[in-house]
Design a protein around this motif. Structure first.
Motif, mmCIF file in Angstrom:
data_model
loop_
_atom_site.group_PDB
_atom_site.id
_atom_site.type_symbol
_atom_site.label_atom_id
_atom_site.label_comp_id
_atom_site.label_asym_id
_atom_site.label_seq_id
_atom_site.Cartn_x
_atom_site.Cartn_y
_atom_site.Cartn_z
ATOM 1 N N THR A 3 -6.451 4.438 5.803
ATOM 2 C CA THR A 3 -6.799 3.330 5.027
ATOM 3 C C THR A 3 -7.940 2.354 5.391
ATOM 4 O OG1 THR A 3 -4.789 3.305 3.886
ATOM 5 C CG2 THR A 3 -6.035 1.575 3.110
ATOM 6 N N THR A 43 -5.051 -7.639 13.025
ATOM 7 C CA THR A 43 -5.119 -7.875 11.744
ATOM 8 C C THR A 43 -5.716 -9.495 11.688
ATOM 9 O OG1 THR A 43 -2.874 -9.098 11.600
ATOM 10 C CG2 THR A 43 -2.976 -6.776 11.308
ATOM 11 N N ASN A 47 -1.686 -10.569 3.935
ATOM 12 C CA ASN A 47 -1.963 -9.617 2.937
ATOM 13 C C ASN A 47 -1.146 -9.884 1.582
ATOM 14 O OD1 ASN A 47 -2.916 -7.739 0.668
ATOM 15 N ND2 ASN A 47 -2.973 -6.110 2.419
ATOM 16 N N ARG A 66 -10.546 -7.557 10.671
ATOM 17 C CA ARG A 66 -11.478 -6.676 11.208
ATOM 18 C C ARG A 66 -12.511 -6.095 9.991
ATOM 19 N NH1 ARG A 66 -9.122 -2.543 14.372
ATOM 20 N NH2 ARG A 66 -7.381 -3.156 13.439
ATOM 21 N N CYS A 111 -4.669 -4.201 -4.700
ATOM 22 C CA CYS A 111 -5.309 -5.060 -4.291
ATOM 23 C C CYS A 111 -6.518 -5.370 -4.598
ATOM 24 C CB CYS A 111 -5.420 -5.161 -2.472
ATOM 25 S SG CYS A 111 -4.146 -4.577 -1.591
ATOM 26 N N PHE A 167 -10.349 -4.150 -1.767
ATOM 27 C CA PHE A 167 -10.182 -2.617 -1.486
ATOM 28 C C PHE A 167 -8.580 -2.566 -1.430
ATOM 29 C CE2 PHE A 167 -9.034 1.007 1.019
ATOM 30 C CZ PHE A 167 -9.998 1.820 0.641
ATOM 31 N N TRP A 220 -0.479 -8.402 19.372
ATOM 32 C CA TRP A 220 -0.757 -7.096 18.792
ATOM 33 C C TRP A 220 -1.109 -7.561 16.985
ATOM 34 C CZ3 TRP A 220 -0.114 -4.380 14.178
ATOM 35 C CH2 TRP A 220 -0.791 -2.974 14.265
ATOM 36 N N GLY A 234 -2.106 3.278 7.637
ATOM 37 C CA GLY A 234 -2.956 2.010 7.782
ATOM 38 C C GLY A 234 -4.255 2.494 8.258
ATOM 39 N N ASN A 235 -4.472 3.422 9.319
ATOM 40 C CA ASN A 235 -5.571 3.625 10.131
ATOM 41 C C ASN A 235 -6.540 4.206 8.980
ATOM 42 O OD1 ASN A 235 -7.256 5.360 12.134
ATOM 43 N ND2 ASN A 235 -6.696 3.285 13.206
ATOM 44 N N ARG A 276 7.436 -1.532 11.355
ATOM 45 C CA ARG A 276 6.623 -2.216 12.057
ATOM 46 C C ARG A 276 5.197 -2.201 11.639
ATOM 47 N NH1 ARG A 276 5.503 -0.783 18.440
ATOM 48 N NH2 ARG A 276 4.724 1.240 18.020
ATOM 49 N N THR A 277 4.791 -0.958 11.160
ATOM 50 C CA THR A 277 3.349 -0.778 10.622
ATOM 51 C C THR A 277 2.966 -1.307 9.330
ATOM 52 O OG1 THR A 277 3.764 1.151 9.632
ATOM 53 C CG2 THR A 277 3.569 1.475 12.033
ATOM 54 N N LEU A 331 2.384 -7.101 7.686
ATOM 55 C CA LEU A 331 0.784 -7.410 6.964
ATOM 56 C C LEU A 331 1.184 -8.185 5.739
ATOM 57 C CD1 LEU A 331 -0.059 -3.648 6.921
ATOM 58 C CD2 LEU A 331 -0.882 -5.430 8.391
HETATM 59 O O1 UT7 Z 1 -4.750 -4.283 1.308
HETATM 60 C C1 UT7 Z 1 -4.990 -3.209 0.824
HETATM 61 C C2 UT7 Z 1 -5.599 -2.260 1.846
HETATM 62 N N1 UT7 Z 1 -5.099 -2.249 3.259
HETATM 63 C C3 UT7 Z 1 -5.801 -2.270 4.267
HETATM 64 O O2 UT7 Z 1 -6.931 -2.340 4.215
HETATM 65 C C4 UT7 Z 1 -5.084 -2.193 5.554
HETATM 66 C C5 UT7 Z 1 -5.956 -1.083 6.385
HETATM 67 N N2 UT7 Z 1 -5.347 -0.869 7.805
HETATM 68 C C6 UT7 Z 1 -5.185 -1.951 8.557
HETATM 69 O O3 UT7 Z 1 -5.384 -2.992 8.352
HETATM 70 C C7 UT7 Z 1 -4.942 -1.233 9.936
HETATM 71 O O4 UT7 Z 1 -4.901 0.049 10.141
HETATM 72 C C8 UT7 Z 1 -3.332 -1.746 10.709
HETATM 73 C C9 UT7 Z 1 -3.382 -3.388 10.918
HETATM 74 C C10 UT7 Z 1 -2.401 -1.574 9.574
HETATM 75 C C11 UT7 Z 1 -3.012 -0.953 11.948
HETATM 76 O O5 UT7 Z 1 -4.136 -1.271 12.798
HETATM 77 P P1 UT7 Z 1 -4.627 -0.156 13.464
HETATM 78 O O6 UT7 Z 1 -5.883 -0.647 14.472
HETATM 79 O O7 UT7 Z 1 -5.236 0.925 12.456
HETATM 80 O O8 UT7 Z 1 -3.581 0.634 14.241
HETATM 81 P P2 UT7 Z 1 -2.865 1.905 14.356
HETATM 82 O O9 UT7 Z 1 -2.273 2.206 12.839
HETATM 83 O O10 UT7 Z 1 -3.887 2.958 14.571
HETATM 84 O O11 UT7 Z 1 -1.633 1.947 15.313
HETATM 85 C C12 UT7 Z 1 -2.227 1.652 16.650
HETATM 86 C C13 UT7 Z 1 -0.852 1.446 17.566
HETATM 87 C C14 UT7 Z 1 0.031 2.526 17.296
HETATM 88 O O12 UT7 Z 1 0.892 3.104 18.580
HETATM 89 P P3 UT7 Z 1 0.235 4.450 19.341
HETATM 90 O O13 UT7 Z 1 0.634 5.701 18.519
HETATM 91 O O14 UT7 Z 1 -1.334 4.066 19.680
HETATM 92 O O15 UT7 Z 1 0.973 4.441 20.547
HETATM 93 C C15 UT7 Z 1 1.024 2.138 16.406
HETATM 94 O O16 UT7 Z 1 2.538 2.791 16.692
HETATM 95 O O17 UT7 Z 1 -0.304 0.469 17.264
HETATM 96 C C16 UT7 Z 1 1.107 0.772 17.058
HETATM 97 N N3 UT7 Z 1 1.672 -0.262 16.010
HETATM 98 C C17 UT7 Z 1 2.096 -1.468 16.388
HETATM 99 N N4 UT7 Z 1 2.165 -2.146 17.588
HETATM 100 C C18 UT7 Z 1 2.854 -3.083 17.645
HETATM 101 C C19 UT7 Z 1 1.725 0.028 14.683
HETATM 102 N N5 UT7 Z 1 2.211 -1.370 14.136
HETATM 103 C C20 UT7 Z 1 2.383 -2.029 15.068
HETATM 104 C C21 UT7 Z 1 2.981 -3.368 15.202
HETATM 105 N N6 UT7 Z 1 3.263 -3.771 16.384
HETATM 106 N N7 UT7 Z 1 3.198 -3.955 13.988
#
Ligand code: UT7
Length: 326
Positions: free
Chosen positions: A221, A38, A283, A258, A113, A313, A33, A218-219, A152-153, A157
């Motif tokens: 952002t 990431t 990060n 990504r 950041c 960003f 995952w 996260g999403n 875990r979210t 990172l």
């Molecule tokens: O540095 C400053 C700026 N920061 C950024 O630019 C970070 C921006 N955000 C991200 O990089 C991504 O949004 C993340 C890597 C934080 C998350 O990726 P995502 O593809 O946006 O995932 P999501 O938040 O939409 O979550 C998808 C699924 C969720 O489960 P359900 O609701 O679909 O069942 C989450 O609960 O993934 C789940 N999830 C995890 N699963 C396994 C969230 N964290 C984890 C994890 N392990 N660590």
């Protein structure tokens, strides 16, 4: 016309490595995952006694050495960080003391950041105006001390590290060509640490509610980051009358592979021209660009006269770019 030229770079990361497999034992996550979403495989974790200024000190010594200068040659120290040693004083002042110099002014910049590029824009303005000739610009973070290891979210990172550059005034046709800084405070709550400031001063309650840890939507952002960075890089090239093919290397903030791929695609820039090290460090917020820049220099990815584009960003929300002719 005066320009700010990078005459030295340095970086430091703590020795302790935390892999995705280690995280699998701490929260409900998987290497698969984290890698897919990431690009991160492992990150560095500062020691119990290591604070932001300790990491900054190591990176600064390396940058000064590569510039062939001593701390007393520096007139201004700027530190970008959201995980400074203490709320008061500025981490830049603590770093100044460690560097054993009283010859400089020292202050912090907080643009999360984007902090390193915001700092570069300030340093650039000071040098262009003739106020200072030599500036030490540092990005340093110990984010893992503000990370909720039960969330875990976010806990998968972040990592710790520091990077620094020494800037010097030059009349040559090289150095920082342009900087662009943007903010949208309307989205401050997408990425923030609610406790410990004057809004929610430290109390038993704030500790119980885990308000001293970094919270991120996260999403949301992610989506804003992709859009903002796309238009930022296009704007930067257009304003400087450059084509994508003129860029020798893109050094992006290392938040998510990504996001970086989306920006490179929008630019039409092949990934060979993009500096990536988030697989090893995660990060590191304000430290990520100077760490990546130092690695690019040390591994021979940058040559004299190359155009290098930095972009970031982060929380605020803030985003920023710097175009450098090396
Ligand atoms: O540095 C400053 C700026 N920061 C950024 O630019 C970070 C921006 N955000 C991200 O990089 C991504 O949004 C993340 C890597 C934080 C998350 O990726 P995502 O593809 O946006 O995932 P999501 O938040 O939409 O979550 C998808 C699924 C969720 O489960 P359900 O609701 O679909 O069942 C989450 O609960 O993934 C789940 N999830 C995890 N699963 C396994 C969230 N964290 C984890 C994890 N392990 N660590």
């Amino acid at each position: 016309m005066l320009r700010a030229r990078v005459i030295g770079t340095g970086a430091y990361v703590p020795e302790n490595i935390l892999t995705n497999h280690d995280l699998e034992k701490m929260v409900d996550t998987s290497d698969e995952w984290i890698t897919e979403r990431t690009g991160i495989k492992e990150r560095r974790i500062a020691g119990e006694k290591q604070a932001a200024s300790d990491l900054a000190y190591e990176a600064s010594k390396a940058a000064l050495k590569s510039a062939g200068l001593k701390a007393k040659d520096i007139e201004l120290i700027i530190v970008a960080s959201v995980s400074g040693d203490m709320p008061l004083p500025a981490t830049a002042c603590i770093l100044q003391d460690k560097l054993d110099t009283k010859k400089s002014a020292a202050f912090d910049v907080n643009a999360a950041c984007s902090g390193f590029i915001y700092g570069l824009s300030v340093a650039n303005a000071y040098i262009q105006s003739g106020t200072y000739r030599r500036i030490l610009m540092v990005g340093t973070e110990v984010l893992t001390k503000f990370t909720d290891w039960e969330d875990r979210t976010t806990c998968v990172l972040f990592g710790d590290g520091a990077g620094a550059v020494v800037l010097e005034a030059t009349e040559e046709d090289r150095g920082i060509v342009s900087t662009k800084i943007h903010s949208d405070g309307g989205m401050w709550d997408l990425l923030h640490t609610p406790g410990g400031g004057s809004r929610n001063p430290a109390s038993k309650e704030t500790v119980k509610k885990r308000l001293h840890f970094i919270k991120m939507k996260g999403n949301e952002t992610f989506k804003v980051a992709v859009r903002a960075l796309e238009s930022l890089v296009v704007e930067t090239l257009k304003e400087n009358r450059l084509k994508t093919s003129d860029i020798a290397l893109l050094v992006p903030h290392q938040a998510n592979l990504r996001i970086i791929q989306a920006t490179a695609k929008r630019l039409g820039l092949p990934m060979e021209k993009v500096m990536i090290n988030l697989d090893r460090y995660g990060n590191t917020s304000a430290a990520s660009i100077p760490i990546a820049l130092d690695e690019a220099v040390k591994t021979g990815k940058i040559r004299n006269d190359d155009y290098i584009l930095l972009e970031a960003f982060g929380g605020g929300l803030t985003w920023a770019s710097a175009l450098i002719k090396w």
